[in-house]
Scaffold this motif. Structure first.
Motif, PDB file in Angstrom:
ATOM      1  N   ASP A  82       0.850  -1.188   0.000  1.00 31.62           N
ATOM      2  CA  ASP A  82       0.000   0.000   0.000  1.00 31.62           C
ATOM      3  C   ASP A  82       0.886   1.238   0.000  1.00 31.62           C
ATOM      4  OD1 ASP A  82      -2.975   0.897   0.520  1.00 31.62           O
ATOM      5  OD2 ASP A  82      -1.695   2.181   1.755  1.00 31.62           O
ATOM      6  N   HIS A  83       0.849   1.967  -1.096  1.00 30.49           N
ATOM      7  CA  HIS A  83       1.598   3.217  -1.254  1.00 30.49           C
ATOM      8  C   HIS A  83       3.092   2.999  -1.017  1.00 30.49           C
ATOM      9  CE1 HIS A  83       1.287   7.453  -2.046  1.00 30.49           C
ATOM     10  NE2 HIS A  83       2.041   7.742  -1.021  1.00 30.49           N
ATOM     11  N   SER A  89      -4.125   2.318  -1.951  1.00 31.17           N
ATOM     12  CA  SER A  89      -3.156   2.292  -3.051  1.00 31.17           C
ATOM     13  C   SER A  89      -2.414   0.958  -3.139  1.00 31.17           C
ATOM     14  CB  SER A  89      -2.132   3.417  -2.867  1.00 31.17           C
ATOM     15  OG  SER A  89      -2.767   4.665  -2.841  1.00 31.17           O
ATOM     16  N   VAL A 147      -3.831  -0.374  -9.955  1.00 30.89           N
ATOM     17  CA  VAL A 147      -4.012  -0.312  -8.504  1.00 30.89           C
ATOM     18  C   VAL A 147      -5.100  -1.319  -8.170  1.00 30.89           C
ATOM     19  CG1 VAL A 147      -4.809   1.125  -6.586  1.00 30.89           C
ATOM     20  CG2 VAL A 147      -3.280   2.091  -8.320  1.00 30.89           C
TER      21      VAL A 147
END
Length: 167
Positions: A19-20, A83, A99
């Motif tokens: 995530d990110h 994300s 994504v």
């Protein structure tokens, strides 16, 4: 329905769903054979040690993913920023793949199907015969996880990636 596919570089027998770009490696639960969930995102365990595997992502379809698959696992995955992306621990995000957490932050049901993991266990191959099919589905109404009772700071994604590679 859309099918996206790309090679993903594997190192030390894993690729990530991060995530990110965050890699909370200190929270990895290695108890599963195929999916190793973390406090955010997850690792996917491969058969080969190093090399490229094929990853497919299906979007806009139900969780039913027909086909001949040798391994299958499901896990809950937390996405604090919404994300979640397929990433190589070495090369970073696989931008050819979408994504995964298109519904924004929240809990997702991650389903991973695999074939070819037993063809060359622990090998180093430029191109392996392994294929992974990934899908995520938002779990409506699930609440955010409680923060861990720890005084240690979570390392930024790049620092965690460096630590993971160093062993």
């Amino acid at each position: 329905m859309a099918i996206h596919q790309a090679p993903v570089f594997v190192n030390e027998g894993i690729f990530g769903i991060f995530d990110h770009g965050e890699v909370p490696v200190e929270s990895v639960d290695w108890s599963g054979d195929l999916i190793a969930p973390m406090s955010a995102g997850a690792m996917v365990r491969t058969g080969i040690n190093t090399g490229n595997v094929r990853v497919e992502v299906r979007t806009g379809v139900s969780q039913d993913m027909p086909g001949e698959w040798e391994d299958e696992a499901t896990a809950g995955v937390w996405s604090p920023t919404g994300s979640l992306r397929i990433e190589s621990v070495v090369d970073g995000p696989q931008l050819e793949l979408p994504v995964l957490s298109g519904s924004g932050p929240g809990w997702y049901e991650l389903k991973v199907k695999a074939r070819g993991r037993r063809e060359a266990p622990d090998a180093s191959l430029l191109e392996s015969g392994e294929t992974y099919l990934i899908s995520l589905r938002l779990v409506p109404g699930a609440t955010a996880p409680m923060p861990a009772a720890s005084s240690a700071e979570t390392a930024p994604g790049e620092e965690a990636r460096r630590r993971l590679l160093q062993g």
